[in-house]
Design a protein around this motif. Structure first.
Motif, short mmCIF file in Angstrom:
data_model
loop_
_atom_site.label_atom_id
_atom_site.label_comp_id
_atom_site.label_asym_id
_atom_site.label_seq_id
_atom_site.Cartn_x
_atom_site.Cartn_y
_atom_site.Cartn_z
N ASN A 80 1.20 -11.92 -4.38
CA ASN A 80 2.58 -11.58 -4.28
C ASN A 80 3.50 -12.81 -5.00
O ASN A 80 4.24 -12.41 -5.69
N TYR B 110 12.67 -6.42 -3.14
CA TYR B 110 12.37 -5.16 -3.53
C TYR B 110 11.09 -5.08 -2.86
O TYR B 110 10.56 -3.79 -2.21
N GLY B 111 9.77 -5.97 -3.17
CA GLY B 111 8.59 -5.48 -2.66
C GLY B 111 8.33 -5.45 -1.00
O GLY B 111 7.95 -4.37 -0.46
N ALA C 139 10.07 -1.87 -0.39
CA ALA C 139 9.24 -0.85 -0.94
C ALA C 139 7.99 -0.56 -0.03
O ALA C 139 7.56 0.45 0.34
N SER C 140 7.47 -1.89 0.59
CA SER C 140 6.37 -1.80 1.28
C SER C 140 6.60 -1.10 2.96
O SER C 140 5.69 -0.58 3.42
N LEU D 153 5.32 4.77 -3.80
CA LEU D 153 3.99 4.09 -4.13
C LEU D 153 3.05 5.14 -4.83
O LEU D 153 2.56 5.01 -5.94
N THR E 26 3.71 -2.74 -8.91
CA THR E 26 2.84 -1.89 -8.05
C THR E 26 2.03 -2.82 -7.08
O THR E 26 1.66 -2.57 -6.00
N ASP F 115 4.02 -4.36 -4.16
CA ASP F 115 4.29 -4.07 -2.99
C ASP F 115 2.92 -3.33 -2.20
O ASP F 115 2.98 -3.35 -1.00
N THR F 116 1.91 -3.01 -3.11
CA THR F 116 0.68 -2.82 -2.13
C THR F 116 0.26 -4.11 -1.66
O THR F 116 -0.15 -4.01 -0.45
N ARG G 152 1.99 -4.70 1.58
CA ARG G 152 1.58 -3.70 2.76
C ARG G 152 0.68 -4.22 3.33
O ARG G 152 0.04 -4.12 4.43
N THR H 212 6.81 -7.78 7.99
CA THR H 212 7.36 -7.51 6.90
C THR H 212 8.10 -8.90 6.58
O THR H 212 8.19 -9.53 5.53
#
Lengths: 562, 93
Positions: free
Chosen positions: A144, A231-232, A235-236, A244, A406, A409-410, A413, A438
């Motif tokens: 990250n 943002y990550g 988005a997660s 996603l 991508t 955020d993956t 998660r 989070t």
């Protein structure tokens, strides 16, 4: 030397690896059985366990493992010259990554589709599972921080990529909404979305967007890093179908289009290699090639993350056991091709040696701008196809940003899931709260990105790259150790994984000692602490594995016979 | 097997569309189906709440839905960790 010869050589090496070595592995080592009932059939629940077409599954596997990392690693490692980087990518992919990815997929399919961590619990010890989780937690944390900094750097160096990247989000949201809320088929929304995105490359090139060089005392890179992490985190928290999934689908297209255009540019333009085969005039701050090359290029040669994907989702969907060769071995080969493309772009994408040297004037500069070297080089390759170089570089920078975002955020998660699992293991119920985890993940990532290099807050995340590579390789070493133990118990040729394990474990531990020593010498307590902890976990886990050899286990304990 | 070129093109296009659908949905199938099942399980719990001893002010309406949910009842109580049917008078296993 012209680049196309090297590209051809790499293709030949990968082809030979697949044609001969993977065939040998499939027939003599893994002894794949087309009649074995795979977990997808045995536990078919329509959710996790679903028999899937091997081409679809390969595409899913490859796009899950290929991202920005196989580009960034080789782009930095070019500082030692293109020879060592290419040699490691070729040998690593053919002889280490191939058996690692193929083997983890096979081992998981033969263990009811469970993850490598769960296999470690069975093959090594229950404690190994918890250690594995902790290592994965740190791996994700570094992914990250590093990827947020990479995106920040790219936005600053290539402001033309800002509009296409941010516009991909509403396009993806619209595609997700059309498919899942309006019941529209996949084909047309996805193709129109992709065309729109490609058109936005032109818009981005015409309207570059930059932040002021400094806001509130923090440079623009730091602001982009913070924005990307925020943002990550947001988005997660969105449902996967909304952002996603459609974005991943567009990224998969970008990956294939990018790879084809880069190699076409190499074969059409036949650019000369300007970088040295072995750099004898290394900048003074460059760390030793041995062992740092082997952790700087992690993904692209051997990557522990692949084992997590192989045993996490792919093994649960494999239709026939014999598909493991195609999916596992060719998945690693695809990533090797991406790494070779990165090497060629950084070696032959510049007009002169002097232009190349600017990017590699110091280790610190190579770390922070290696990715920019790739973008410029790959953009110039596209110029050979008649595409304006500005459009080429915008396309490539957008592609890398999209991959990194991508992954970001993956990974955020996944890190939440890892925290929840650790919470269950160590009875910390608050870690089951999604909002709390989070926020916690966001705070930890910002802390790492901003304080990893206290002298350059928010932009020194690339100092973490060797540590990230080491952790990734450590995970791979553990998977190789598990495979070795399985071979040992089932009387198969265990040297095929034992030798790669010994090599990867040695360079990983060695590199970790060097990293920790460097951080200590710099007075960087945060990274000394993280590095020291990972080193301790590394040694502990290897000792657990060595102790497991002496425990009596039957072949049926570690492998299902079918 | 038709040899009509237009038919062959149509079949090929349908094949590509199916491949696309599959490639799009496969990576995230488990997330979606799991979320869907969680929602369905919650809905089933609400519909069956009266039978499970929880007063339900809307039972007059949910009673009508009960027959539609019985097909998956056995799999549901196993998923909930109950070895046998929790509802008196309804034995599925």
């Amino acid at each position: 030397m012209t680049s196309w010869v090297l590209a051809l050589f790499a293709f030949a090496a990968f082809f030979a690896g697949y044609r001969f070595y993977s065939k040998y592995l499939a027939e003599q080592v893994f002894r794949l059985d087309p009649d074995f009932t795979t977990p997808a059939h045995r536990f078919n629940d329509g959710i996790d366990f679903v028999p899937t077409n091997r081409f679809v599954l390969w595409g899913h596997h490859f796009t899950s493992v290929a991202g920005a990392a196989p580009i960034v690693g080789p782009a930095i490692a070019m500082i030692w010259g293109w020879g060592p980087a290419l040699a490691w990518v070729l040998v690593g992919t053919v002889f280490i990554a191939g058996i690692h990815d193929f083997g983890t997929l096979w081992a998981s399919a033969r263990n009811r589709g469970v993850s490598m961590g769960a296999i470690a619990r069975n093959v090594i010890s229950p404690r190994a599972f918890n250690l594995f989780l902790l290592i994965i937690f740190f791996l994700m944390l570094m992914v990250n921080a590093v990827f947020a900094v990479i995106i920040g750097t790219l936005f600053t160096n290539f402001p033309a990529s800002v509009i296409p990247y941010w516009m991909q989000i509403p396009i993806a949201l619209t595609i997700g909404w059309l498919i899942y809320r309006r019941g529209v088929g996949v084909l047309w929304p996805a193709l129109i979305g992709l065309l729109l995105l490609l058109a936005l490359v032109g818009v981005g090139a015409a309207v570059p967007v930059s932040l002021p060089a400094s806001i509130g005392g923090l440079p623009d890179v730091a602001w982009w890093t913070a924005i990307m992490l925020a943002y990550g985190a947001l988005a997660s928290r969105l449902p996967v179908w909304l952002l996603l999934q459609p974005r991943d689908f567009m990224n998969a297209h970008l990956l294939f289009i990018g790879l084809i255009l880069i190699y076409l540019g190499v074969f059409v333009g036949r650019p000369e290699i300007v970088a040295p085969i072995y750099n004898t005039a290394l900048p003074p701050d460059t760390p030793p090639l041995l062992p740092l090359l082997f952790v700087t290029i992690a993904c692209g040669a051997i990557s522990g993350f692949h084992g997590l994907v192989s045993s996490g989702t792919t093994s649960k969907q494999i239709n026939r056991e014999t598909d493991a060769r195609f999916i596992g071995y060719l998945g690693s080969t695809g990533e090797g091709l991406l790494a070779v493309a990165a090497i060629l772009a950084c070696a032959a994408g510049f007009a002169t040696f002097d232009a190349w040297s600017v990017h590699y004037e110091s280790w610190a500069h190579a770390s922070s701008s290696g990715i920019a070297a790739f973008v410029s080089g790959a953009g110039s390759f596209m110029g050979h196809l008649g595409l304006p170089v500005t459009l080429g570089t915008t396309f490539v920078s957008m592609m890398v940003v999209c991959f990194a975002a991508t992954s970001l955020d993956t990974s955020m998660r996944l890190q939440r899931f890892v925290l929840a699992e650790l919470g269950r293991q160590y009875r910390v119920p608050v870690l089951a709260n999604i909002n709390f985890t989070t926020a916690l993940v966001f705070v930890l990532c910002v802390t790492l990105a901003f304080f990893a290099d206290p002298e350059r807050p928010g932009q020194g995340g690339m100092i973490l790259w060797p540590l990230f590579g080491t952790t990734n390789q450590l995970t791979a070493a553990l998977s190789l150790l598990i495979l070795t133990l399985i071979f040992w118990y089932t009387k198969r040729p265990y040297l095929l994984t034992l030798i790669p394990f010994l090599f990867v474990a040695t360079v990983t531990t060695w590199a970790m000692f060097i990293n920790v020593g460097n951080y200590l010498a710099q007075g960087n307590l945060l990274l000394t602490g993280i590095g020291g902890l990972l080193l301790a976990l590394n040694i502990w886990l290897i000792l657990e594995g060595v102790a497991a050899i002496r425990r009596p286990r039957q072949a049926d304990d570690v492998l299902e016979s079918g | 097997m038709s040899s009509n070129p237009a038919e062959q093109v149509r079949r090929f296009a349908a094949h590509i569309a199916r491949f696309y659908e599959s490639a799009y949905s496969a990576p995230y199938r488990r997330h979606q189906r799991r979320a869907q099942r969680r929602q369905e399980d919650l809905f089933r719990l609400l519909v069956m709440s009266e039978a499970l001893g929880v007063p339900n002010p809307a039972s007059f309406y949910t009673l009508e839905l009960l027959p539609f949910l019985l097909e998956d009842f056995h799999a549901w109580h196993l998923r909930m960790g109950l070895e046998h049917s929790p509802v008196d008078g309804f034995r599925c296993c």
